[in-house]
Design a protein around this motif. Structure first.
Motif, PDB file in Angstrom:
ATOM      1  N   ALA A 153      -2.234   1.993  10.777  1.00 57.36           N
ATOM      2  CA  ALA A 153      -3.464   1.660  10.463  1.00 57.36           C
ATOM      3  C   ALA A 153      -3.380   1.130   8.836  1.00 57.36           C
ATOM      4  O   ALA A 153      -4.282   0.212   8.554  1.00 57.36           O
ATOM      5  CB  ALA A 153      -4.230   3.083   9.968  1.00 57.36           C
ATOM      6  N   ALA A 154      -2.271   1.641   8.082  1.00 54.87           N
ATOM      7  CA  ALA A 154      -2.289   0.964   6.545  1.00 54.87           C
ATOM      8  C   ALA A 154      -1.906  -0.621   6.872  1.00 54.87           C
ATOM      9  O   ALA A 154      -2.486  -1.156   6.105  1.00 54.87           O
ATOM     10  CB  ALA A 154      -1.308   1.716   5.938  1.00 54.87           C
ATOM     11  N   ASP A 155      -1.203  -1.007   7.791  1.00 59.22           N
ATOM     12  CA  ASP A 155      -0.898  -2.381   8.030  1.00 59.22           C
ATOM     13  C   ASP A 155      -1.948  -3.142   8.555  1.00 59.22           C
ATOM     14  O   ASP A 155      -2.426  -4.314   7.952  1.00 59.22           O
ATOM     15  CB  ASP A 155       0.212  -2.655   9.068  1.00 59.22           C
ATOM     16  CG  ASP A 155       0.634  -4.038   9.182  1.00 59.22           C
ATOM     17  OD1 ASP A 155       1.212  -4.728   8.247  1.00 59.22           O
ATOM     18  OD2 ASP A 155       0.661  -4.457  10.390  1.00 59.22           O
ATOM     19  N   ASP A 156      -2.855  -2.631   9.273  1.00 56.38           N
ATOM     20  CA  ASP A 156      -4.143  -3.397   9.716  1.00 56.38           C
ATOM     21  C   ASP A 156      -5.082  -3.425   8.655  1.00 56.38           C
ATOM     22  O   ASP A 156      -5.453  -4.445   8.519  1.00 56.38           O
ATOM     23  CB  ASP A 156      -4.835  -2.475  10.729  1.00 56.38           C
ATOM     24  CG  ASP A 156      -4.107  -2.515  12.123  1.00 56.38           C
ATOM     25  OD1 ASP A 156      -2.947  -3.497  12.208  1.00 56.38           O
ATOM     26  OD2 ASP A 156      -4.456  -1.635  12.970  1.00 56.38           O
ATOM     27  N   MET A 157      -5.010  -2.482   7.612  1.00 52.50           N
ATOM     28  CA  MET A 157      -6.109  -2.603   6.395  1.00 52.50           C
ATOM     29  C   MET A 157      -5.499  -3.636   5.572  1.00 52.50           C
ATOM     30  O   MET A 157      -6.376  -4.303   5.026  1.00 52.50           O
ATOM     31  CB  MET A 157      -6.239  -1.219   5.889  1.00 52.50           C
ATOM     32  CG  MET A 157      -6.872  -0.039   6.768  1.00 52.50           C
ATOM     33  SD  MET A 157      -6.855   1.472   5.845  1.00 52.50           S
ATOM     34  CE  MET A 157      -7.461   1.278   4.273  1.00 52.50           C
ATOM     35  N   ALA A 158      -4.144  -3.670   5.464  1.00 56.50           N
ATOM     36  CA  ALA A 158      -3.670  -4.660   4.427  1.00 56.50           C
ATOM     37  C   ALA A 158      -3.840  -6.176   4.953  1.00 56.50           C
ATOM     38  O   ALA A 158      -4.329  -7.045   4.372  1.00 56.50           O
ATOM     39  CB  ALA A 158      -2.195  -4.510   4.411  1.00 56.50           C
ATOM     40  N   GLY A 159      -3.958  -6.182   6.216  1.00 55.38           N
ATOM     41  CA  GLY A 159      -4.127  -7.610   6.935  1.00 55.38           C
ATOM     42  C   GLY A 159      -5.494  -8.006   6.860  1.00 55.38           C
ATOM     43  O   GLY A 159      -5.836  -9.221   6.520  1.00 55.38           O
ATOM     44  N   VAL A 160      -6.478  -7.048   6.858  1.00 56.96           N
ATOM     45  CA  VAL A 160      -8.085  -7.135   6.733  1.00 56.96           C
ATOM     46  C   VAL A 160      -8.063  -7.717   4.996  1.00 56.96           C
ATOM     47  O   VAL A 160      -8.671  -8.835   4.685  1.00 56.96           O
ATOM     48  CB  VAL A 160      -8.862  -6.175   6.986  1.00 56.96           C
ATOM     49  CG1 VAL A 160     -10.281  -6.175   6.555  1.00 56.96           C
ATOM     50  CG2 VAL A 160      -8.669  -6.028   8.597  1.00 56.96           C
ATOM     51  N   VAL A 161      -7.290  -7.090   4.021  1.00 54.02           N
ATOM     52  CA  VAL A 161      -7.766  -7.327   2.601  1.00 54.02           C
ATOM     53  C   VAL A 161      -7.084  -8.600   2.447  1.00 54.02           C
ATOM     54  O   VAL A 161      -7.906  -9.505   1.578  1.00 54.02           O
ATOM     55  CB  VAL A 161      -6.795  -6.244   1.913  1.00 54.02           C
ATOM     56  CG1 VAL A 161      -6.889  -6.556   0.684  1.00 54.02           C
ATOM     57  CG2 VAL A 161      -7.451  -4.918   2.038  1.00 54.02           C
ATOM     58  N   ALA A 175       3.847  14.725  15.494  1.00 48.68           N
ATOM     59  CA  ALA A 175       3.808  14.404  13.991  1.00 48.68           C
ATOM     60  C   ALA A 175       4.456  13.175  13.678  1.00 48.68           C
ATOM     61  O   ALA A 175       3.748  12.399  12.875  1.00 48.68           O
ATOM     62  CB  ALA A 175       4.828  15.383  13.203  1.00 48.68           C
ATOM     63  N   TYR A 176       5.630  12.656  14.370  1.00 50.23           N
ATOM     64  CA  TYR A 176       6.256  11.338  13.929  1.00 50.23           C
ATOM     65  C   TYR A 176       5.312  10.537  14.498  1.00 50.23           C
ATOM     66  O   TYR A 176       4.901   9.274  13.892  1.00 50.23           O
ATOM     67  CB  TYR A 176       7.341  11.338  15.064  1.00 50.23           C
ATOM     68  CG  TYR A 176       8.316  10.044  14.683  1.00 50.23           C
ATOM     69  CD1 TYR A 176       9.221   9.783  13.877  1.00 50.23           C
ATOM     70  CD2 TYR A 176       8.013   8.752  15.521  1.00 50.23           C
ATOM     71  CE1 TYR A 176      10.071   8.773  13.462  1.00 50.23           C
ATOM     72  CE2 TYR A 176       8.758   7.845  15.358  1.00 50.23           C
ATOM     73  CZ  TYR A 176       9.946   7.674  14.433  1.00 50.23           C
ATOM     74  OH  TYR A 176      10.340   6.498  13.958  1.00 50.23           O
ATOM     75  N   GLU A 177       4.745  10.737  15.704  1.00 50.46           N
ATOM     76  CA  GLU A 177       3.621   9.637  16.263  1.00 50.46           C
ATOM     77  C   GLU A 177       2.561   9.665  15.271  1.00 50.46           C
ATOM     78  O   GLU A 177       1.880   8.196  15.057  1.00 50.46           O
ATOM     79  CB  GLU A 177       3.236   9.991  17.697  1.00 50.46           C
ATOM     80  CG  GLU A 177       4.362   9.806  18.641  1.00 50.46           C
ATOM     81  CD  GLU A 177       3.852  10.511  20.029  1.00 50.46           C
ATOM     82  OE1 GLU A 177       2.710  11.091  20.183  1.00 50.46           O
ATOM     83  OE2 GLU A 177       4.618  10.194  21.086  1.00 50.46           O
ATOM     84  N   MET A 178       2.022  10.311  14.799  1.00 52.44           N
ATOM     85  CA  MET A 178       0.894  10.602  13.890  1.00 52.44           C
ATOM     86  C   MET A 178       1.355   9.623  12.565  1.00 52.44           C
ATOM     87  O   MET A 178       0.417   8.742  12.096  1.00 52.44           O
ATOM     88  CB  MET A 178       0.286  11.949  13.446  1.00 52.44           C
ATOM     89  CG  MET A 178      -0.412  12.357  14.774  1.00 52.44           C
ATOM     90  SD  MET A 178      -1.459  14.046  14.017  1.00 52.44           S
ATOM     91  CE  MET A 178       0.213  15.052  14.035  1.00 52.44           C
ATOM     92  N   MET A 228       0.870  -1.252  -0.071  1.00 53.59           N
ATOM     93  CA  MET A 228      -0.007  -0.183   0.106  1.00 53.59           C
ATOM     94  C   MET A 228       0.767   1.038  -0.034  1.00 53.59           C
ATOM     95  O   MET A 228       1.785   1.461   0.844  1.00 53.59           O
ATOM     96  CB  MET A 228      -0.884   0.021   1.371  1.00 53.59           C
ATOM     97  CG  MET A 228      -1.827  -1.018   1.303  1.00 53.59           C
ATOM     98  SD  MET A 228      -2.840  -1.027   2.718  1.00 53.59           S
ATOM     99  CE  MET A 228      -3.967   0.386   2.345  1.00 53.59           C
ATOM    100  N   ARG A 229       0.473   2.195  -0.823  1.00 56.47           N
ATOM    101  CA  ARG A 229       1.299   3.417  -0.797  1.00 56.47           C
ATOM    102  C   ARG A 229       1.067   4.243   0.661  1.00 56.47           C
ATOM    103  O   ARG A 229       2.124   4.907   0.692  1.00 56.47           O
ATOM    104  CB  ARG A 229       0.597   4.508  -1.767  1.00 56.47           C
ATOM    105  CG  ARG A 229       0.861   3.851  -3.394  1.00 56.47           C
ATOM    106  CD  ARG A 229       0.100   4.706  -4.394  1.00 56.47           C
ATOM    107  NE  ARG A 229      -1.271   4.710  -4.141  1.00 56.47           N
ATOM    108  CZ  ARG A 229      -2.252   4.951  -5.159  1.00 56.47           C
ATOM    109  NH1 ARG A 229      -1.665   5.707  -6.075  1.00 56.47           N
ATOM    110  NH2 ARG A 229      -3.408   5.336  -5.025  1.00 56.47           N
ATOM    111  N   ALA A 230       0.359   4.075   1.060  1.00 58.59           N
ATOM    112  CA  ALA A 230       0.300   4.758   2.650  1.00 58.59           C
ATOM    113  C   ALA A 230       1.526   4.528   3.423  1.00 58.59           C
ATOM    114  O   ALA A 230       1.906   5.241   4.156  1.00 58.59           O
ATOM    115  CB  ALA A 230      -1.244   4.426   3.468  1.00 58.59           C
TER     116      ALA A 230
END
Length: 262
Positions: A249-257, A239-242, A1-3
């Protein structure tokens, strides 16, 4: 994912931002130090839909497109060449520039270098030098038997000799200025070198147009504002934490996909 890669550039940028701030705070007591500021710019954009292309109706065009930014990168670490506060020392060879300008010193390879630190001394031959032994330019040599040194706001150097009522002229301190002082190359040790970006040095007498006055018995402190830098440090940390949360979040989404595909 690009994110993932986009947020990674943000984390890398904020890490560098913290390092710049850390260097500022580390030099909070460095004489003549000028704080730096990290500046960033956005990266390339990937076009999902081009604006201005024909719409469904032949007489209309797409008013706005869809462009996805691919992150951020460092564009510059800017030298903030703002006057630092002057601190009285009482030492007759401590000099501060009250206003614009740079002292000139002779570097180890015979090149002219520049500094805002006026913590000078004399060597065994009586020549006025920096704390690292680099001679001030133009050369100034205090004669033997000198009991005191007086330096005017315009940079004239006089020596008071033992047994003599009149002061003896030693020489003239000149200052340098640059069209773009932010383009100077920092060498460490409070020394800077002219570059093509800074432009050539323009030399002149203290107190004239474009040059500050010399204050004897003072030193220019660092222009680091601890409150500002600590605030910016907290902001960079947030900003680093965000960005790290975006990666999570991107990793979680990739896992769901990936689970959905299986």
């Amino acid at each position: 994912m690009r994110a993932l890669s986009i947020a990674a550039t943000g984390m890398s940028a904020q890490q560098l931002n913290v390092e710049v701030i850390a260097n500022n705070i580390a030099n909070i007591n460095t004489t003549g130090y000028k704080r730096s500021r990290a500046e960033f710019t956005d990266l390339l954009y990937q076009v999902e839909r081009m604006q201005g292309i024909p719409a469904q109706s032949p007489d209309d065009i797409v008013p706005e497109g869809a462009q996805l930014g691919l992150g951020t990168r460092l564009s510059a670490i800017r030298l903030i060449n703002v006057q630092g506060p002057l601190a009285e020392t009482g030492n007759q060879l401590d000099l501060a520039i009250n206003g614009p300008g740079w002292f000139q010193v002779l570097g180890p390879e015979g090149e002219i270098l520049y500094t805002r630190s006026g913590a000078f001394n004399t060597d065994a031959a009586g020549q006025i030098v920096t704390s690292d032994g680099y001679p001030v330019e133009p050369a100034l040599t205090v004669p033997a038997g000198t009991t005191g040194i007086e330096i005017t706001e315009t940079g004239e150097v006089f020596a008071k000799l033992e047994g003599q009522a009149d002061l003896v002229a030693v020489g003239q301190i000149t200052l340098s200025s640059f069209t773009n002082s932010a383009g100077l190359n920092a060498l460490g040790g409070n020394l800077f070198q002219a570059t093509e970006a800074s432009g050539p040095a323009v030399n002149g007498v203290p107190g004239t147009i474009s040059f500050g006055n010399i204050r004897q018995g003072y030193l220019e402190n660092s222009n680091v504002d601890p409150i500002r830098d600590i605030t910016e440090l907290i902001s960079a940390q947030r900003a680093y934490e965000m960005n790290s949360k975006v990666i999570q979040a991107a990793d979680d989404m990739a896992g769901v996909v990936s689970k959905g595909i299986r």
